[in-house]
Design a protein around this motif. Sequence first.
Motif, PDB file in Angstrom:
ATOM      1  N   TRP A  96      27.873 160.556 -46.861  1.00 51.48           N
ATOM      2  CA  TRP A  96      26.741 161.251 -46.230  1.00 51.48           C
ATOM      3  C   TRP A  96      27.203 162.544 -45.562  1.00 51.48           C
ATOM      4  CZ3 TRP A  96      26.188 155.812 -46.388  1.00 51.48           C
ATOM      5  CH2 TRP A  96      24.979 155.352 -46.904  1.00 51.48           C
ATOM      6  N   ASP A 131      30.333 165.191 -43.986  1.00 53.04           N
ATOM      7  CA  ASP A 131      31.363 165.043 -42.945  1.00 53.04           C
ATOM      8  C   ASP A 131      32.561 164.227 -43.417  1.00 53.04           C
ATOM      9  OD1 ASP A 131      29.562 166.378 -41.172  1.00 53.04           O
ATOM     10  OD2 ASP A 131      28.512 164.484 -40.900  1.00 53.04           O
ATOM     11  N   ASN A 144      23.211 174.038 -42.160  1.00 57.71           N
ATOM     12  CA  ASN A 144      23.167 172.616 -41.770  1.00 57.71           C
ATOM     13  C   ASN A 144      24.566 172.014 -41.892  1.00 57.71           C
ATOM     14  OD1 ASN A 144      23.001 172.986 -44.541  1.00 57.71           O
ATOM     15  ND2 ASN A 144      21.591 171.305 -44.909  1.00 57.71           N
ATOM     16  N   ALA A 145      25.397 172.634 -42.722  1.00 61.47           N
ATOM     17  CA  ALA A 145      26.763 172.148 -42.918  1.00 61.47           C
ATOM     18  C   ALA A 145      27.635 172.577 -41.747  1.00 61.47           C
ATOM     19  CB  ALA A 145      27.326 172.726 -44.206  1.00 61.47           C
ATOM     20  N   GLY A 146      28.731 171.872 -41.584  1.00 62.63           N
ATOM     21  CA  GLY A 146      29.684 172.273 -40.554  1.00 62.63           C
ATOM     22  C   GLY A 146      31.065 171.900 -41.033  1.00 62.63           C
ATOM     23  N   ILE A 149      13.139 162.634 -40.221  1.00 57.79           N
ATOM     24  CA  ILE A 149      14.332 162.598 -41.082  1.00 57.79           C
ATOM     25  C   ILE A 149      15.592 162.720 -40.221  1.00 57.79           C
ATOM     26  CG2 ILE A 149      15.482 163.784 -43.045  1.00 57.79           C
ATOM     27  CD1 ILE A 149      12.703 162.655 -43.757  1.00 57.79           C
ATOM     28  N   GLY A 150      15.434 163.351 -39.063  1.00 57.75           N
ATOM     29  CA  GLY A 150      16.630 163.630 -38.253  1.00 57.75           C
ATOM     30  C   GLY A 150      17.342 164.845 -38.806  1.00 57.75           C
ATOM     31  N   THR A 151      16.583 165.867 -39.185  1.00 60.22           N
ATOM     32  CA  THR A 151      17.197 167.070 -39.774  1.00 60.22           C
ATOM     33  C   THR A 151      18.023 167.810 -38.723  1.00 60.22           C
ATOM     34  OG1 THR A 151      15.507 168.697 -39.214  1.00 60.22           O
ATOM     35  CG2 THR A 151      15.106 167.379 -41.205  1.00 60.22           C
ATOM     36  N   THR A 152      18.745 168.818 -39.198  1.00 62.91           N
ATOM     37  CA  THR A 152      19.542 169.621 -38.266  1.00 62.91           C
ATOM     38  C   THR A 152      18.663 170.683 -37.576  1.00 62.91           C
ATOM     39  OG1 THR A 152      20.128 171.114 -40.071  1.00 62.91           O
ATOM     40  CG2 THR A 152      21.661 169.330 -39.611  1.00 62.91           C
ATOM     41  N   GLN A 182      27.604 168.898 -47.389  1.00 65.05           N
ATOM     42  CA  GLN A 182      26.979 167.575 -47.302  1.00 65.05           C
ATOM     43  C   GLN A 182      27.663 166.584 -48.277  1.00 65.05           C
ATOM     44  OE1 GLN A 182      24.354 170.320 -47.665  1.00 65.05           O
ATOM     45  NE2 GLN A 182      24.618 170.522 -45.478  1.00 65.05           N
ATOM     46  N   LEU A 235      23.157 162.534 -49.569  1.00 63.68           N
ATOM     47  CA  LEU A 235      22.133 163.416 -49.007  1.00 63.68           C
ATOM     48  C   LEU A 235      21.502 164.270 -50.107  1.00 63.68           C
ATOM     49  CD1 LEU A 235      23.934 164.525 -45.698  1.00 63.68           C
ATOM     50  CD2 LEU A 235      21.942 163.020 -45.888  1.00 63.68           C
ATOM     51  N   ALA A 264      17.317 162.716 -46.672  1.00 62.97           N
ATOM     52  CA  ALA A 264      18.261 163.481 -47.482  1.00 62.97           C
ATOM     53  C   ALA A 264      18.132 164.944 -47.094  1.00 62.97           C
ATOM     54  CB  ALA A 264      17.914 163.302 -48.952  1.00 62.97           C
ATOM     55  N   VAL A 287      24.880 161.093 -40.039  1.00 60.88           N
ATOM     56  CA  VAL A 287      24.090 161.607 -38.902  1.00 60.88           C
ATOM     57  C   VAL A 287      22.639 161.666 -39.321  1.00 60.88           C
ATOM     58  CG1 VAL A 287      25.200 163.017 -37.119  1.00 60.88           C
ATOM     59  CG2 VAL A 287      25.218 163.822 -39.454  1.00 60.88           C
ATOM     60  N   GLY A 288      21.759 161.567 -38.376  1.00 58.59           N
ATOM     61  CA  GLY A 288      20.341 161.600 -38.697  1.00 58.59           C
ATOM     62  C   GLY A 288      19.847 160.196 -39.015  1.00 58.59           C
ATOM     63  N   GLU A 289      18.576 160.139 -39.454  1.00 56.63           N
ATOM     64  CA  GLU A 289      17.945 158.841 -39.698  1.00 56.63           C
ATOM     65  C   GLU A 289      18.271 158.353 -41.106  1.00 56.63           C
ATOM     66  OE1 GLU A 289      16.356 157.581 -37.041  1.00 56.63           O
ATOM     67  OE2 GLU A 289      16.860 159.457 -36.025  1.00 56.63           O
ATOM     68  N   ARG A 347      25.602 165.849 -32.554  1.00 55.15           N
ATOM     69  CA  ARG A 347      25.088 164.477 -32.453  1.00 55.15           C
ATOM     70  C   ARG A 347      26.204 163.486 -32.771  1.00 55.15           C
ATOM     71  NH1 ARG A 347      20.097 164.597 -36.575  1.00 55.15           N
ATOM     72  NH2 ARG A 347      21.490 166.019 -37.637  1.00 55.15           N
TER      73      ARG A 347
HETATM   74  P1  IMP Z   1      18.637 169.085 -43.111  1.00 53.72           P
HETATM   75  O1  IMP Z   1      19.655 169.347 -44.172  1.00 53.72           O
HETATM   76  O2  IMP Z   1      18.871 169.852 -41.848  1.00 53.72           O
HETATM   77  O3  IMP Z   1      17.234 169.196 -43.609  1.00 53.72           O
HETATM   78  O4  IMP Z   1      18.812 167.541 -42.675  1.00 53.72           O
HETATM   79  C1  IMP Z   1      18.513 166.476 -43.550  1.00 53.72           C
HETATM   80  C2  IMP Z   1      19.481 165.318 -43.344  1.00 53.72           C
HETATM   81  O5  IMP Z   1      20.778 165.704 -43.796  1.00 53.72           O
HETATM   82  C3  IMP Z   1      19.671 164.905 -41.891  1.00 53.72           C
HETATM   83  O6  IMP Z   1      19.901 163.507 -41.831  1.00 53.72           O
HETATM   84  C4  IMP Z   1      20.926 165.643 -41.461  1.00 53.72           C
HETATM   85  O7  IMP Z   1      21.581 165.002 -40.388  1.00 53.72           O
HETATM   86  C5  IMP Z   1      21.735 165.542 -42.745  1.00 53.72           C
HETATM   87  N1  IMP Z   1      22.719 166.606 -42.891  1.00 53.72           N
HETATM   88  C6  IMP Z   1      22.505 167.881 -43.230  1.00 53.72           C
HETATM   89  N2  IMP Z   1      23.662 168.561 -43.282  1.00 53.72           N
HETATM   90  C7  IMP Z   1      24.633 167.689 -42.990  1.00 53.72           C
HETATM   91  C8  IMP Z   1      26.057 167.783 -42.925  1.00 53.72           C
HETATM   92  O8  IMP Z   1      26.680 168.808 -43.166  1.00 53.72           O
HETATM   93  N3  IMP Z   1      26.714 166.640 -42.596  1.00 53.72           N
HETATM   94  C9  IMP Z   1      26.064 165.470 -42.358  1.00 53.72           C
HETATM   95  N4  IMP Z   1      24.748 165.339 -42.429  1.00 53.72           N
HETATM   96  C10 IMP Z   1      24.029 166.432 -42.741  1.00 53.72           C
END
Ligand code: IMP
Length: 420
Positions: free
Chosen positions: A11, A13, A38-40, A123-126, A221, A225, A235, A270-272, A300
């Motif tokens: 998922w 990370d 959204n990535a790190g 969804i628990g998005t970023t 990601q 996801l 996702a 992370v997230g839901e 988070r």
């Molecule tokens: P979004 O990509 O911000 O729309 O988030 C959608 C889902 O993907 C959420 O559960 C986020 O926590 C997860 N997500 C997005 N980018 C990452 C990442 O780089 N690492 C882990 N989870 C991510």
Amino acid sequence: MAVQVVLGTQWGDEGKGKIVDYLSKNADYVVRFQGGNNAGHTIKIKNDVYKLHIIPSGVISGKIGVIGNGCVIDPEILSDEIKQLKQKKIHPNLLISNRAHIIMPYHKLLDGAEEKYLAQGKIGTTKRGIGPCYSDKIARNGIRAGDLLSKEKLIKKLERILPIKQQLLKIYGIDHVLDKNMIANTYHAYGKKFKDFITDTHDLLQDAIIDGKNILFEGAQGAMLDVDYGTYPYATSSHVIAGGAAIGAGVPPKVLSDLVGIVKAYTTRVGEGPMPTELHDTVGQYLQKNGHEFGTTTSRPRRCGWLDLVVVRHACRLSGISKIALTKLDVLDGIDTVKICVGYEMKNKMIDIFPFDSDDVALCKPIYKEFKGWDKTTKAASFTDLPQQAQEYILFIQEYLKTPIWLVSFGPERNQTFMV
Ligand code: IMP
């Protein structure tokens, strides 16, 4: 190397940043092909820690970083990252696809608003505007990097899009006026700032392939996801698996044969959304603390659990992973009994195929194989230096996935890595 692709198999990370940095030694180009900030990706080099969200990690080693057409870009974040790197004396050599979509202010507002309205079903998005930006791309209402170069074009597009977005904000109860001229001025200014980077990156990459250059594709990601094959709707909004690299960078799929799957030695999310091997006990807390499992993007705390090979096999088969980089093995040091999930019990049936429906995934009870734990991995220079129990753990993963383990990482430093 020629063309190599690095992909997350869980998922996200999984520790891709460090592996990309390690592999990019031989690369001419390092390419992002999906996702946005959204990535790190965290890269530690001696005393310096770099946290990148949209810029490909390879720029730290002086490589040409390409942000492909499959990415979405928040120019404000991109600007900040460039500034941060320059402060550390790194002048990123960047190329941006003119076809990459731009995260606009209304995308960020709508991401937060939708999540708020979904309440329990969120969804628990970023909350970085990723989903709304990709939605606009598919709905053909997007603004692309190349559009930022012409103020007239930008204004014309905004005249078409803003009335709809303004209505949407009103529906969500957000009292925010989208000022066309202000947005056009701000985003055109970004266009001017990045004008030397914005180009037909797919064409340059196609030439680079013909010229035999080394290209490293840096996935963001992880497969779970992926918008089609992950735990939908929990996702992200892009294609995270290997097929996404061809579309998201504009290169022929046949060149993508060296596919490195990054597998973290345990699982996080992370997230839901469902995660069958999640641990709500002291071992889960140990993994979180020992693995520093806090989001690079949102801070988070990450949910932690045992390695789930049903998940990883799903990912490996979707992308045709040719070899595995196993990361964060050291985080399991000091645990008495280590477990790996090899199947699920779902509705009184044993399964080892990842279910389509996230509600079914939530019902899956993991079936574990247990391994005796080990003490320390921190000083290993080769596979045989690892404690016997850690070797057995690795060999089991390799056998289950029928894919060779190619590289092992057991700490954040570059030298805490060996090839098997
Ligand atoms: P979004 O990509 O911000 O729309 O988030 C959608 C889902 O993907 C959420 O559960 C986020 O926590 C997860 N997500 C997005 N980018 C990452 C990442 O780089 N690492 C882990 N989870 C991510």
